[in-house]
Design a protein around this motif. Structure first.
Motif, short mmCIF file in Angstrom:
data_model
loop_
_atom_site.label_atom_id
_atom_site.label_comp_id
_atom_site.label_asym_id
_atom_site.label_seq_id
_atom_site.Cartn_x
_atom_site.Cartn_y
_atom_site.Cartn_z
N ALA A 46 34.55 34.86 38.25
CA ALA A 46 35.49 35.78 37.63
C ALA A 46 36.06 36.81 38.61
O ALA A 46 37.27 37.08 38.59
N PRO A 47 35.24 37.39 39.51
CA PRO A 47 35.81 38.34 40.47
C PRO A 47 36.87 37.69 41.38
O PRO A 47 37.88 38.32 41.70
N LEU A 48 36.65 36.44 41.78
CA LEU A 48 37.64 35.75 42.60
C LEU A 48 38.90 35.49 41.79
O LEU A 48 40.02 35.68 42.27
N ALA A 49 38.74 35.04 40.55
CA ALA A 49 39.90 34.78 39.69
C ALA A 49 40.69 36.06 39.47
O ALA A 49 41.93 36.04 39.49
N ASP A 50 40.00 37.18 39.26
CA ASP A 50 40.68 38.46 39.06
C ASP A 50 41.46 38.87 40.30
O ASP A 50 42.57 39.40 40.20
N THR A 51 40.87 38.63 41.46
CA THR A 51 41.55 38.97 42.72
C THR A 51 42.79 38.11 42.91
O THR A 51 43.87 38.61 43.22
N LEU A 52 42.64 36.81 42.70
CA LEU A 52 43.77 35.90 42.90
C LEU A 52 44.88 36.15 41.88
O LEU A 52 46.06 35.92 42.18
N ALA A 53 44.52 36.63 40.71
CA ALA A 53 45.52 36.87 39.67
C ALA A 53 46.50 37.97 40.05
O ALA A 53 47.60 38.05 39.48
#
Length: 396
Positions: free
Chosen positions: A102-109
């Motif tokens: 989730a932290p990676l997805a939030d960053t990429l978003a």
């Protein structure tokens, strides 16, 4: 990048040998300064490794992304690998381990995401990580807007960088661990050139005054990928090649399709691993003549269920057979035909002038639909396409 039965993708790279002074096996022929850390040399599978990647991704405005799934090996595909390329290097993230992405997805978003043929990857990432990008750069859209007819990833890398990409691990089972060195190399190659490729395509789009068109099309691609495609279990049996199947044959085909679907789900395998579509159609035709094909790879239990499916269809009364599909809609009026012909002529003229494929501006079926109902233009096309074919749309 899109993966389905019978598809092929020639994106596996064979990298040219590098000099002994280079600390990387990968070279991007652009002005980008790529420095591979130790993190980029292994599969990111722990929280500590992920924690190292996050600040690298955070300081980049653009991130190149690709995915690998197991659609050729499982009934329900899943995200098996996430490839991320930054200015700092190429990274492989393992989504199959117990690691919170989730932290990676939030960053990429929050970034502009570079993808080649975005629809499949965006749908997979949304299902797996609830991921939706803020901005998208689709290199397929960019290439087609520039009039490039050979727009596969391999063709674009060859055109812009003079590198020939070899066939490779597209059909591999990406759920297996460990990944072979060949598979890891293949996976890194998929995003390795996207950053410099996007730079070159963006420059050309701006030079030709088509960048706003590009942005409109990328926005539409994001919206489209965020809409779920419902699986039609009632009509799913009407597979390609079955258009002329009628009556009892159609009833058998429908029964076999549902039997195959249950078998595939039971063993978590793609449906074509049980029987291919063409085999289903031939079996339906043969069974309607009183013949039952034999398949040597079937177990005794599968053979029994296979025959039971056929027998159940043969036992149906005629009123329970599938209805023959009627042609949709009425014959267009002369006025609608004239309107469609006018839009096609205008489209073909501007396509020739701009050196863009006519079907990319507006497919024939889309033009016919708009000619029949002008209100559909905004739904089916983006503003630049409406402008070029001469129909009204909200021009921003």
């Amino acid at each position: 990048m899109t993966k389905d039965e019978g598809s092929s993708n020639d994106r596996m790279s064979k990298w040219p040998p590098q000099s002994s002074t280079c600390d990387s096996d990968f070279v991007i022929p652009s002005s980008l300064d790529i420095r591979h850390s130790s993190l980029s040399q292994s599969l990111i599978a722990t929280s500590s490794q992920l924690a190292e990647l996050l600040p690298l991704a955070e300081r980049n405005a653009r991130v190149a992304v690709d995915t690998e799934a197991d659609s050729l090996h499982c009934y329900r595909e899943k995200l098996c690998l996430l490839q991320v390329s930054l200015r700092e290097g190429d990274f492989l993230v393992d989504p199959l381990v117990e690691n919170d992405l989730a932290p990676l997805a939030d960053t990429l978003a929050r970034k502009e995401i570079l993808l080649h043929g975005a629809d499949y990857d965006l749908r997979l990432l949304r299902r797996a990580l609830n991921f939706q990008p803020a901005r998208l750069f689709d290199t397929v859209i960019a290439a087609r807007l520039l009039g490039i007819r050979e727009f596969s990833y391999a063709a674009l890398v060859g055109k812009y960088f003079g590198i020939e990409l070899a066939k490779g691990s597209q059909k591999a089972n990406w759920a297996l661990r460990p990944l072979s060195p060949k598979m890891e190399e293949y996976a890194r190659n998929d995003t390795h050139y996207l950053l410099p490729l996007a730079e070159k395509l963006e420059t050309q789009l701006i030079e030709r005054d088509r960048f706003e068109w590009f942005q409109q099309s990328c926005e539409r691609a994001m919206v489209s990928a965020a809409i779920d495609r419902e699986r039609d279990t009632e009509e799913g049996w009407r597979i390609r090649g079955s258009g002329l199947i009628r009556g009892r044959e159609a009833a058998i085909l429908r029964a076999l399709w549902h039997w195959r679907d249950r078998e595939a789900e039971r063993f978590d395998r793609p449906s074509f691993h049980v029987l291919r579509n063409d085999q289903l159609i031939e079996t339906a035709r043969a069974a309607s003549r009183g013949e039952t094909p034999q398949f040597r790879h079937f177990s005794e239990r599968r053979t029994r269920d296979f025959r039971a499916a056929i027998d159940s269809a043969l036992a149906l009364k005629e009123e329970d057979w599938p209805e023959t599909r009627k042609r949709r809609g009425e014959r267009p009026t002369r006025e609608i035909e004239r309107a469609a012909e006018g839009m096609r002529k205008r489209r073909d003229q501007v396509a020739s002038e701009l050196k863009i494929e006519p079907s990319f501006i507006a497919p024939r079926a889309t033009i016919d639909a708009i000619a029949a109902d002008r209100a559909r233009a905004e739904q089916l096309l983006v503003p630049w396409q409406c402008q070029l074919i001469g129909c009204r749309c909200n021009i921003r």
